[in-house]
Every structure is written in structure tokens, then in C-alpha cells.
Design an enzyme around this catalytic site. Structure first.
Site, PDB file in Angstrom:
ATOM      1  N   GLN A  70       0.893  -1.168   0.000  1.00 47.63           N
ATOM      2  CA  GLN A  70       0.000   0.000   0.000  1.00 47.63           C
ATOM      3  C   GLN A  70       0.927   1.212   0.000  1.00 47.63           C
ATOM      4  O   GLN A  70       1.514   1.546   1.023  1.00 47.63           O
ATOM      5  CB  GLN A  70      -0.917  -0.011   1.222  1.00 47.63           C
ATOM      6  N   CYS A  71       1.067   1.866  -1.152  1.00 48.13           N
ATOM      7  CA  CYS A  71       2.066   2.932  -1.266  1.00 48.13           C
ATOM      8  C   CYS A  71       1.532   4.346  -1.062  1.00 48.13           C
ATOM      9  O   CYS A  71       2.279   5.231  -0.655  1.00 48.13           O
ATOM     10  CB  CYS A  71       2.763   2.838  -2.615  1.00 48.13           C
TER      11      CYS A  71
ATOM     12  N   GLY B 254     -10.641   0.864   2.120  1.00 47.27           N
ATOM     13  CA  GLY B 254     -11.801   0.259   1.475  1.00 47.27           C
ATOM     14  C   GLY B 254     -11.398  -0.224   0.094  1.00 47.27           C
ATOM     15  O   GLY B 254     -11.731  -1.327  -0.347  1.00 47.27           O
ATOM     16  N   GLY B 255     -10.661   0.631  -0.569  1.00 47.81           N
ATOM     17  CA  GLY B 255     -10.167   0.302  -1.894  1.00 47.81           C
ATOM     18  C   GLY B 255      -8.969   1.154  -2.202  1.00 47.81           C
ATOM     19  O   GLY B 255      -8.766   2.198  -1.578  1.00 47.81           O
TER      20      GLY B 255
ATOM     21  N   HIS C 288     -16.019   3.804  -7.339  1.00 49.44           N
ATOM     22  CA  HIS C 288     -15.073   4.832  -6.896  1.00 49.44           C
ATOM     23  C   HIS C 288     -13.659   4.536  -7.419  1.00 49.44           C
ATOM     24  O   HIS C 288     -13.033   5.388  -8.058  1.00 49.44           O
ATOM     25  CB  HIS C 288     -15.084   4.909  -5.366  1.00 49.44           C
TER      26      HIS C 288
ATOM     27  N   HIS D  42     -11.169   6.475 -10.405  1.00 46.38           N
ATOM     28  CA  HIS D  42      -9.779   6.943 -10.278  1.00 46.38           C
ATOM     29  C   HIS D  42      -8.963   6.673 -11.547  1.00 46.38           C
ATOM     30  O   HIS D  42      -7.904   7.279 -11.728  1.00 46.38           O
ATOM     31  CB  HIS D  42      -9.078   6.245  -9.107  1.00 46.38           C
TER      32      HIS D  42
ATOM     33  N   GLU E  26      -9.516  12.951  -5.016  1.00 46.31           N
ATOM     34  CA  GLU E  26     -10.648  12.307  -4.341  1.00 46.31           C
ATOM     35  C   GLU E  26     -11.985  13.028  -4.547  1.00 46.31           C
ATOM     36  O   GLU E  26     -13.023  12.390  -4.663  1.00 46.31           O
ATOM     37  CB  GLU E  26     -10.350  12.138  -2.850  1.00 46.31           C
TER      38      GLU E  26
ATOM     39  N   TYR F 103     -12.607  14.335   0.085  1.00 45.86           N
ATOM     40  CA  TYR F 103     -13.644  13.594  -0.623  1.00 45.86           C
ATOM     41  C   TYR F 103     -14.943  14.392  -0.693  1.00 45.86           C
ATOM     42  O   TYR F 103     -15.501  14.598  -1.771  1.00 45.86           O
ATOM     43  CB  TYR F 103     -13.954  12.271   0.100  1.00 45.86           C
TER      44      TYR F 103
ATOM     45  N   ARG G 250      -9.666  -2.448   8.085  1.00 49.65           N
ATOM     46  CA  ARG G 250      -9.913  -1.243   7.302  1.00 49.65           C
ATOM     47  C   ARG G 250      -9.950  -0.040   8.244  1.00 49.65           C
ATOM     48  O   ARG G 250     -10.765   0.011   9.169  1.00 49.65           O
ATOM     49  CB  ARG G 250     -11.248  -1.402   6.574  1.00 49.65           C
TER      50      ARG G 250
ATOM     51  N   LYS H 161     -11.018   2.892   8.086  1.00 50.73           N
ATOM     52  CA  LYS H 161     -12.275   3.624   8.199  1.00 50.73           C
ATOM     53  C   LYS H 161     -13.095   3.130   9.391  1.00 50.73           C
ATOM     54  O   LYS H 161     -13.846   3.890   9.994  1.00 50.73           O
ATOM     55  CB  LYS H 161     -13.063   3.446   6.900  1.00 50.73           C
TER      56      LYS H 161
HETATM   57  N1  BES Z   1      -6.971   6.365  -2.888  1.00 51.66           N
HETATM   58  C1  BES Z   1      -7.883   6.088  -1.847  1.00 51.66           C
HETATM   59  C2  BES Z   1      -7.261   5.412  -0.670  1.00 51.66           C
HETATM   60  C3  BES Z   1      -6.119   6.174  -0.046  1.00 51.66           C
HETATM   61  C4  BES Z   1      -6.145   7.544   0.092  1.00 51.66           C
HETATM   62  C5  BES Z   1      -5.030   5.490   0.429  1.00 51.66           C
HETATM   63  C6  BES Z   1      -5.068   8.217   0.671  1.00 51.66           C
HETATM   64  C7  BES Z   1      -3.972   6.154   0.996  1.00 51.66           C
HETATM   65  C8  BES Z   1      -3.989   7.527   1.125  1.00 51.66           C
HETATM   66  C9  BES Z   1      -9.055   5.237  -2.341  1.00 51.66           C
HETATM   67  O1  BES Z   1      -9.467   5.528  -3.626  1.00 51.66           O
HETATM   68  C10 BES Z   1     -10.236   5.564  -1.485  1.00 51.66           C
HETATM   69  O2  BES Z   1     -10.663   6.679  -1.533  1.00 51.66           O
HETATM   70  N2  BES Z   1     -10.750   4.604  -0.737  1.00 51.66           N
HETATM   71  C11 BES Z   1     -11.925   4.790   0.061  1.00 51.66           C
HETATM   72  C12 BES Z   1     -13.105   4.257  -0.691  1.00 51.66           C
HETATM   73  C13 BES Z   1     -14.299   5.076  -0.710  1.00 51.66           C
HETATM   74  C14 BES Z   1     -14.264   6.526  -0.610  1.00 51.66           C
HETATM   75  C15 BES Z   1     -15.361   4.577  -1.648  1.00 51.66           C
HETATM   76  C16 BES Z   1     -11.745   4.027   1.356  1.00 51.66           C
HETATM   77  O3  BES Z   1     -10.710   3.392   1.539  1.00 51.66           O
HETATM   78  O4  BES Z   1     -12.615   4.071   2.210  1.00 51.66           O
HETATM   79 ZN    ZN Z   2     -10.412   7.421  -3.718  1.00 54.65          ZN
END
Ligand code: BES
Ligand code: ZN
Length: 624
Positions: free
Chosen positions: A134-135, A260-261, A287, A291, A310, A391, A579, A581
Site C-alpha cells: 500500500q504505497c 476500502g479500496g 469509486h 480513479h 478524491e 472527498y 480497514r 475507516k
Molecule cells: N486512494 C484512496 C485510498 C487512499 C487515500 C489510500 C489516501 C492512501 C492515502 C481510495 O481511492 C479511497 O478513496 N478509498 C476509500 C473508498 C471510498 C471513498 C469509496 C476508502 O478506503 O474508504
Molecule cells: Zn479514492
């Protein structure tokens, strides 16, 4: 309006402004026994000016050798500067415009924050160990020496040797022996470099899409996504333009995946919490797919302009869901499908608005600088600023612009224009605004009505939009009935029927609304333990649910009310999910109610968490 921010990335120690990187070759040898990766990275580059050294970002890497062309050269690994890592300076007389090749051999260490090695015992199948990366935002430097800034993009050839299947952020080329080869012909920034390896199998979920997971989960993963995948792609292509990465695949990771992703090119990474057997979390795939344009083709220049990644992505995600809702409603012969779809879009925005309010509250006055859309990070860790703000404030701003200009029909031609203009490039907020004003030159007076300074630099909540609450009203009503019942004590009228016909997201809105009562006019759930017990009995589906969005909200509401039973249930659940979140707010709320208990559970589970998650929860609990 004020757009006088510096465009230099404050989150890198590298001298990236002195070079153009045209291509990279990353080769990894995965050592599951030592839990390290032996890597070789080669960059093709051209100096923009004469310079005596190239400085790359690293973090906890062992450097074995550096070479320019075929010749070994001197290098120095500078002292570590938290949180940015150790600059690697490689000495060579780089001449302006001369094409050079820089190669570095290195090995990762157990302090690597990008990589998580899992023992086979903690995987689902228990057959093979597992590795994933996870970068984003600034962890690539702990996996490979690089210009770790989203301003620098290049094409790559990628390869990795492993006894188990390998997936990387590119198109699969071939496997030779234990070595897997990929290529990424679209220029990408370092934070999109990816590797995963383990007992992984694939199943088709669309004509250009495969879902991967451990074998035990593959059927369920396939079912969860196969109905929507290609529709999402087609809708997104209509909104923006052709998907240009070739294949779009997804990997469902082990539970410790901290997001989440993650939109890794060609291979989106997903949390297993999405597999809830009712397709109620597929919007996360919409989502990550979005990207492919916002973030991966057009990238924010640095993490201070992260909202461009975002905010745009949430905007597109909701447009995709709106379009799917419209098509479904039409197919089912529902009256006025267009209106229904618009109501759905607004409903999702209401959920987002609640998330935004929670983020603003969570930062509080001390960290209120992180509630701005355009950030000033300095040397702060971008992970510390992560929240719903980019976001939700970001997507709200785009919706506001759309409305001010006259609606979707007027705004929509701007979408392909912006993404085409800047594809393969990195942009900041000024680039976005300039292009917007240029494109809508005849509507300048309308754009000028937007209070840009407040939107871009103001702290706290932005002006509240007018939501269409049609789909939320039922949830608001039921929440208010619960609140009224805390006065009358009449809890018998509630039953599972109340929420039986709710879509997952309606339950989310109900629970968010109930939570929002806390502290309002001196209302505290802890004074109404009876109500929460009654709710627990009336709605057993909320404690049994497989949907983590619902489960976490219900558990946290109960813990806000100091339910002992749910403190324990939440603490135990925090050992099953990784996760962030869910994990971070879970510990935060336990911590508010019972600090010792929060620490006790964290100590119990910390080894199961991804390094990024572990570090952030440690900070949240005041343990570091
Ligand atoms: N790119 C992000 C995840 C991320 C952001 C990782 C900043 C590291 C640093 C990914 O696209 C994302 O926004 N994931 C969300 C999903 C959601 C908003 C549908 C998540 O992980 O909750
Ligand atoms: Zn995102």
C-alpha cells in the site's frame, strides 16, 4: 481569489525538479522467509540542468549498490528526517539534456511501511504466506528508492519472482519460471506502484475484468461484482472518455488491508469487508474505477491538492451510481426514473455530508487546518491529514460548480475536456481553476459568484447544499421517533418491520442520524441506556449484519451510550477488520468511553494490523 500556493511538493526529500524520468524498470525478488524484498530499480532519465547528484526518497531501505549506466558510483544515505525518511544521494555529473540510466540494488527491512507480509496461518486458506503493498500516500519510498511525489510520472516494466502468484500495477505479459512480468505503458506516479503475492486465483467479472482472491473466497467475490463491473466501465466511459488502461481487475485482500479500496492501475485493491453477499458495497468499485481518470490519468501534483484526486472521484462515483440507478429503474418500469436517480445521487451526498461533519468534529479546533480543501502540509505526514474532507468538501464543490453553471447538461462537456487536457500529467488547484474559467469563459459572471476563498481555504463545513431528502426522510422520521421515545419511554412500538424494507444505505442514514443527536441540546445516549437496549432487541439485523458500514455504526452508537456489552463486541470486532475507516473511529470511541479497554484491545490486535494502520491508531490512542 488567492492561488499563490507553492507547487513544490513538501512531502519529498528528493530533487525531482531537476530531472525528467521517462521510464522505470522495477524488479522484485520476494523472500517470504526473511519477509523482505530484494529489489532493483532502473530509471531512464534526463537532467533538466547540470547537477552533481540525484536525490531519491527512501525509508528504512538497505542500499546495496548504485550505478549510472554500467558504472558503480558513490552514494550517501542521509540521516532520517521524520516522517519523510532518508534521502539517498547518488553522486554523478549529470549534464543537462543527457540521457542517463540510474540503477539501485536494495533490500527492504522489517520497518517497511508499504509492505505487509502475512504468515500462512493468518490467511483464509492457510496454505501460503501472503504479501501486499500500500504505497499511497508516501510509502512507496519504503518499497523502492524513488522520486516519491505524484508530480513525477513514468512508464514502467515491472517484474517479481515468487513461488506464489504475483499481481502488479500493469498489464500482465508473461510468466517465466517463478518470475512474473508486467508492463505499464501509461505514465504513473510512484504511489501507484503495487505488488501482491500469495495463494491467489481469478474469476471473470466482465469482458475486461477479473476478480482475484484466495481460492476460498473467489466465488463470493465473483458474485458480488459481476453484475455491475462492465456497466460501471461503460457508464464511466460515457461520462469521461475511453478507458485506456486495457484491463480493469480487482484483488480482494486479506482483512488487514487498511483501506476500502486502492486504485492501483489495472489491479484495484479491495477490502474483504465489501463481500457482504448483497452487493450493497459495490459503489467502492465505482469509486476505484473512477480513479482510472481522476487520480491515475490526471494526478494531483502533491498531497496538498489531494482533493483533486478524491473530490473528482467521489463526484464521478456518484454520477456512475446515478446512471446505474436510472437504468435499473427504467428497466423495472418505475415512474420517473430520472427523478428517482437524482434522488439517489442526493441521498449519497447526504451520507457524505454526515461523514464530512464527523471528520470536521474529529479534527477539532487543534487540527482544524486539515479541514481545508487546499492544505499546507509542510513536513507533516500526509496520512495524518487523511479524512473525508478532500472527498466530501471536494465533491460538494464540484456539485456546486455544476449547479451554479446551470446543471449537468452545461457542466458535462467540461469533464472530458479537463481529463483530456491533463492526462498523463499532474495538476494543482490553479490548473483546475484556470481550465474551468477558460472553458466557461462565457459564464465568468456565474463562476465569479462562487466564494472560492471559503471553499478552497476556509476551515470547517462549507455552505450547506440543498439536498433532495426524499429517500432520507423515512430514515430521519424513524430516528426522530426513537428520540421522542427516550422521553415517553414507549419502546414497544418499534419492531424489525421498521427497517425490513430499508436498503443498506437507508440504515446507514438512520444510524448516522441517531448518532448525530449525541451532544445536541444536551442529549446524551448514555442517559438513555434503555432506548439502546430496546433498539438492540428491535433491530437484531444490525448486530448480525455482514455489512461493515452498518455494523460499525450500530456498534459505535451503542458504545457512545456506554453499553458494556457493545464495548466488548466492538473490541472483538476490531480484531477481525483492518480497514482504517472502521478501525480508527472504533478505537477512538472506545478510548472516549474507557481508555484502558481501548489500549487493552489494541495491544491484543496490533500485530494483525497493517503497519500504516498500527502507526495511526497508536497516535490516536496517545501511545506513540
Ligand atoms: N486512494 C484512496 C485510498 C487512499 C487515500 C489510500 C489516501 C492512501 C492515502 C481510495 O481511492 C479511497 O478513496 N478509498 C476509500 C473508498 C471510498 C471513498 C469509496 C476508502 O478506503 O474508504
Ligand atoms: Zn479514492
Amino acid at each position: 481569489m488567492n492561488t499563490s500556493f507553492s507547487s513544490k511538493d513538501p512531502s519529498t526529500l528528493s530533487n525531482y525538479t531537476k530531472f525528467d524520468v521517462t521510464d522505470g524498470a522495477l524488479d522484485m525478488d520476494i523472500d517470504f522467509d526473511a519477509k523482505v524484498v530484494h529489489g532493483r530499480i532502473t530509471y531512464q532519465l534526463v537532467a533538466r540542468e547540470d547537477t552533481k547528484s540525484i536525490v531519491l526518497d527512501t525509508s528504512h531501505l538497505k542500499i546495496r549498490r548504485a550505478a549510472v549506466g554500467e558504472v558503480e558510483v558513490d552514494y550517501k544515505l542521509h540521516d532520517r528526517k521524520e516522517p519523510l525518511g532518508s534521502a539517498l544521494e547518488i553522486f554523478y555529473d549529470f549534464k543537462q539534456t543527457a540521457r542517463t540510466t540510474v540503477t539501485i540494488d536494495y533490500t527492504t527491512t522489517d520497518k517497511c511501511t508499504a509492505l505487509q507480509f502475512l504468515d500462512k496461518e493468518v490467511t483464509d486458506g492457510k496454505k501460503a504466506p501472503y504479501l501486499f503493498s500500500q504505497c499511497q500516500a508516501i510509502h512507496a519510498r519504503s518499497m523502492v528508492p524513488c522520486f516519491d511525489t505524484p508530480s513525477v510520472k513514468s512508464t514502467y516494466v515491472l517484474s517479481a519472482t515468487s513461488p506464489y502468484k504475483v499481481l502488479m500495477s500493469g498489464r500482465f505479459i508473461e510468466k517465466k519460471g517463478d518470475k512474473y512480468f508486467f508492463e505499464q505503458p501509461v505514465p504513473i506516479p510512484s504511489y501507484l506502484l503495487t505488488v501482491a503475492s500469495g495463494d491467489i486465483v481469478g474469476a471473470p467479472i466482465g469482458p475486461r475484468s477479473t476478480v482475484y482472491s484466495e481460492p476460498v473466497g473467489i466465488k463470493a467475490a465473483q458474485w458480488e461484482f459481476e453484475a455491475d463491473m462492465e456497466h460501471f466501465l461503460e457508464i464511466a466511459e460515457k461520462l469521461v472518455f475511453e478507458y485506456e488502461w486495457g484491463t480493469y481487475d480487482a484483488l480482494v485482500l486479506p482483512a488487514s488491508f487498511p483501506y476500502g479500496g486502492m486504485e492501483n492501475p489495472n489491479i484495484t485493491f479491495l477490502t474483504p469487508t465489501l463481500i457482504c453477499k448483497d452487493r450493497s458495497n459495490v459503489s467502492v468499485v465505482a469509486h476505484e474505477l473512477a480513479h482510472s481518470w481522476s487520480g491515475n490519468l490526471v494526478t494531483s501534483k502533491n498531497w496538498e491538492h489531494f482533493w483533486l484526486n478524491e473530490g473528482w472521484t467521489v463526484y464521478l462515483e456518484r454520477r456512475i451510481i446515478e446512471a446505474i440507478t436510472y437504468a435499473d429503474a427504467k428497466r423495472k418500469g418505475k415512474a420517473n426514473p430520472e427523478q428517482f436517480a437524482a434522488q439517489m445521487r442526493s441521498f449519497l451526498a447526504i451520507i457524505g455530508w454526515n461523514d464530512l461533519e464527523n471528520s470536521v468534529k474529529a479534527f477539532g479546533p487543534e487540527l482544524s487546518q486539515y479541514t481545508r480543501l487546499v492544505l499546507e502540509l509542510g513536513s507533516a505526514d500526509p496520512d495524518d491529514s487523511f479524512s473525508s474532507v478532500p472527498y466530501e468538501k471536494g465533491s460538494s464543490l464540484l456539485v456546486h460548480i455544476e449547479e451554479v453553471l446551470g446543471g449537468k447538461k452545461v457542466f458535462d462537456p467540461f469533464i472530458p475536456h479537463y481529463f483530456k487536457k491533463y492526462r498523463y500529467k499532474s495538476v494543482d488547484t490553479k490548473d483546475f481553476l484556470d481550465t474551468l474559467y477558460e472553458f466557461f469563459a462565457d459564464k465568468k459572471d456565474k463562476l465569479d459568484k462562487i466564494d472560492w476563498d471559503t471553499w478552497l481555504y476556509g476551515e470547517g463545513m462549507p455552505p450547506k447544499p440543498k439536498f433532495d431528502t426524499t429517500l432520507a426522510d423515512e430514515c430521519f422520521k424513524l430516528a426522530n421517533e426513537w428520540k421522542a421515545a427516550t422521553k415517553s419511554g414507549d419502546y414497544d412500538k418499534f419492531s424489525p418491520k421498521d427497517v425490513e424494507s430499508f436498503e443498506a444505505n437507508q440504515s446507514v442514514v438512520l444510524l448516522d442520524t441517531l448518532s448525530s443527536f449525541e451532544n445536541q441540546n444536551d442529549f446524551h445516549w448514555a442517559d438513555h441506556a434503555k432506548a439502546l437496549e430496546a433498539m438492540d432487541k428491535a433491530y437484531p439485523i444490525y448486530s448480525d449484519t455482514q455489512n461493515a458500514e452498518i455494523k460499525s455504526r450500530f456498534y459505535m452508537l451503542q458504545v457512545t451510550g456506554k453499553s458494556k456489552k457493545y464495548c466488548k463486541l466492538l473490541g472483538e470486532w476490531l480484531g477481525e477488520v483492518g480497514r482504517m475507516k472502521f478501525v480508527r473511529p472504533g478505537y477512538a470511541i472506545l478510548n472516549e468511553v474507557d481508555h484502558d479497554l481501548a489500549v487493552e484491545y489494541f495491544t491484543k490486535w496490533e500485530n494483525t494490523y497493517h503497519p500504516i494502520c498500527r502507526a495511526l491508531v497508536k497516535k490516536d490512542l496517545g501511545l506513540s
